[in-house]
Design an enzyme around this catalytic site. Structure first.
Site, short mmCIF file in Angstrom:
data_model
loop_
_atom_site.label_atom_id
_atom_site.label_comp_id
_atom_site.label_asym_id
_atom_site.label_seq_id
_atom_site.Cartn_x
_atom_site.Cartn_y
_atom_site.Cartn_z
N SER A 133 0.63 -1.01 -0.13
CA SER A 133 -0.16 -0.01 0.26
C SER A 133 0.78 1.46 0.31
CB SER A 133 -0.94 0.01 1.89
OG SER A 133 -1.89 1.24 1.41
N TYR A 145 -1.05 -0.84 10.63
CA TYR A 145 -1.24 -1.78 9.39
C TYR A 145 -0.03 -0.14 8.33
CZ TYR A 145 -3.24 -0.89 4.46
OH TYR A 145 -4.00 -1.46 3.14
N1 LIG Z 1 -9.20 -0.47 0.05
C1 LIG Z 1 -8.18 0.08 -0.32
O1 LIG Z 1 -7.98 0.86 -0.12
C2 LIG Z 1 -6.16 -0.52 -0.65
C3 LIG Z 1 -5.61 0.44 -0.96
C4 LIG Z 1 -4.18 -0.18 -0.80
C5 LIG Z 1 -3.87 -1.64 -0.46
N2 LIG Z 1 -4.50 -2.27 -0.33
C6 LIG Z 1 -4.23 -3.65 0.06
O2 LIG Z 1 -5.11 -4.60 -0.57
C7 LIG Z 1 -5.59 -5.80 -0.44
C8 LIG Z 1 -6.88 -6.48 -0.57
O3 LIG Z 1 -7.80 -5.42 0.14
P1 LIG Z 1 -9.27 -4.82 -0.52
O4 LIG Z 1 -9.48 -3.69 -0.80
O5 LIG Z 1 -9.31 -5.29 -1.86
O6 LIG Z 1 -10.01 -5.56 0.80
P2 LIG Z 1 -11.64 -6.74 1.18
O7 LIG Z 1 -12.77 -6.42 -0.30
O8 LIG Z 1 -11.78 -6.24 2.18
O9 LIG Z 1 -10.58 -7.29 0.70
C9 LIG Z 1 -9.60 -8.55 1.72
C10 LIG Z 1 -9.32 -9.90 1.66
O10 LIG Z 1 -8.64 -10.46 2.75
C11 LIG Z 1 -9.53 -11.83 2.84
N3 LIG Z 1 -8.93 -11.82 4.28
C12 LIG Z 1 -8.36 -11.09 5.41
N4 LIG Z 1 -8.66 -11.51 6.85
C13 LIG Z 1 -8.29 -12.79 6.45
C14 LIG Z 1 -7.80 -14.10 6.95
N5 LIG Z 1 -7.77 -13.94 8.04
N6 LIG Z 1 -7.51 -14.91 6.05
C15 LIG Z 1 -7.68 -15.39 5.05
N7 LIG Z 1 -8.40 -13.96 3.96
C16 LIG Z 1 -8.10 -13.01 4.73
C17 LIG Z 1 -10.90 -11.55 2.46
O11 LIG Z 1 -11.44 -12.92 2.86
P3 LIG Z 1 -13.05 -12.42 3.17
O12 LIG Z 1 -13.73 -11.76 2.92
O13 LIG Z 1 -13.21 -14.06 2.87
O14 LIG Z 1 -13.11 -12.83 4.69
C18 LIG Z 1 -10.71 -10.44 1.56
O15 LIG Z 1 -10.72 -11.74 0.60
C19 LIG Z 1 -5.38 -5.57 1.46
O16 LIG Z 1 -4.08 -6.12 1.21
C20 LIG Z 1 -4.70 -4.02 0.92
O17 LIG Z 1 -3.86 -4.33 2.66
C21 LIG Z 1 -6.29 -2.20 -0.28
#
Ligand SMILES: NC(=O)c1ccc[n+]([C@@H]2O[C@H](COP(=O)([O-])OP(=O)(O)OC[C@H]3O[C@@H](n4cnc5c(N)ncnc54)[C@H](OP(=O)(O)O)[C@@H]3O)[C@@H](O)[C@H]2O)c1
Length: 240
Positions: A133, A145
């Site tokens: 990120s 984070y």
């Molecule tokens: N959204 C943003 O603004 C942003 C910005 C920069 C970076 N990121 C990074 O991008 C990545 C994806 O984020 P996203 O925005 O797509 O979030 P999201 O829609 O909330 O998806 C998160 C994913 O992680 C899985 N997960 C969480 N805890 C877990 C665990 N204990 N065991 C197995 N799976 C787990 C969830 O599985 P379930 O839903 O099935 O529980 C879900 O598939 C993350 O690493 C986040 O830090 C996000």
């Protein structure tokens, strides 16, 4: 070196939602066979229905769950670490269990999974993607984070020095369930879609990019931090 995706097998963690689900779609469109890892069986099944591939429900923070994923990951050419959790607020009020959870999901699980399949990755000339990120540069109110995402960056850099193909992705704010219940007040930069991040991620893998910033201009603050840390801190305090 870039990776030709057609005919390859890819394992995507976090595939049940957001960036991981969009990445699964993009990889499928580029001819990959998929292993889709997440916890929510129903959402995972929906992604598998849309993209093809095998759904693997697993909790990444427990040993049994991680073992399942390690076994599947031994057979893949591309490992995409996308699962992640966030927490924002006053650090003093952050519950200890949330600190442990962020460290376990965002940093420990990708390190354990990658190291467990390293011999196979080498043999298959595989490639690893880490979704970090832009918060890795440090963000007020997201200290834990930010630390996990900076840790991922350092792990990825070290792995690359060891001869493994690695792409690290640094998105800005993305409209996904990750942001549910949180306000995003900034007019600039605008929030990204998960699809924009997924497209940039896959392009980065195909072109063998070490780092992918989404949007690309976010590389500027990241580079500024390295080149002029004092100036960066001053700007971050004023704009952050
Ligand atoms: N959204 C943003 O603004 C942003 C910005 C920069 C970076 N990121 C990074 O991008 C990545 C994806 O984020 P996203 O925005 O797509 O979030 P999201 O829609 O909330 O998806 C998160 C994913 O992680 C899985 N997960 C969480 N805890 C877990 C665990 N204990 N065991 C197995 N799976 C787990 C969830 O599985 P379930 O839903 O099935 O529980 C879900 O598939 C993350 O690493 C986040 O830090 C996000």
């Amino acid at each position: 070196m870039g990776l030709t995706l057609r005919g390859r097998t890819a394992l995507v963690t976090g595939a049940s939602s957001g960036i991981g689900a969009a990445t699964a779609g993009e990889l499928a469109a580029n001819g990959c066979e998929l292993v889709l890892v997440g916890r929510d069986r129903q959402r995972l099944a929906e992604v598998a229905e849309r993209c093809g591939g095998r759904a693997l429900a697993a909790e990444l923070t427990d040993e049994a769950g991680l073992d399942l994923v390690v076994t599947a990951a031994r057979q893949v050419d591309l490992l995409v670490h996308c699962a992640g959790v966030g927490w924002a607020g006053d650090l003093a009020s952050m519950p200890a269990e949330r600190v442990a959870e962020l460290a376990a999901v965002n940093l420990t699980a990708p390190m354990l999974l990658t190291s467990a399949v390293l011999p196979e990755l080498r043999r298959r000339r595989g490639h690893v993607v880490f979704v970090s990120s832009i918060a890795a540069v440090g963000v007020r109110g997201e200290e834990v984070y930010a630390a996990t995402k900076a840790g991922v960056r350092a792990f990825a850099e070290s792995l690359r020095l060891d001869g493994i193909g690695v792409t690290t992705v640094f998105p800005g704010a993305v409209r996904t369930p990750f942001f549910a219940g949180r306000r995003y007040d900034r007019r600039f930069p605008r929030m990204l879609t998960a699809q924009e991040v997924a497209s940039a991620l896959v392009r980065g893998v195909q072109r063998g990019r070490a780092e992918v910033f989404v949007p690309a201009w976010l590389a500027v603050p990241a580079r500024l931090q390295g080149a002029a840390p004092g100036l960066f801190r001053g700007l971050a305090r004023r704009l952050g």
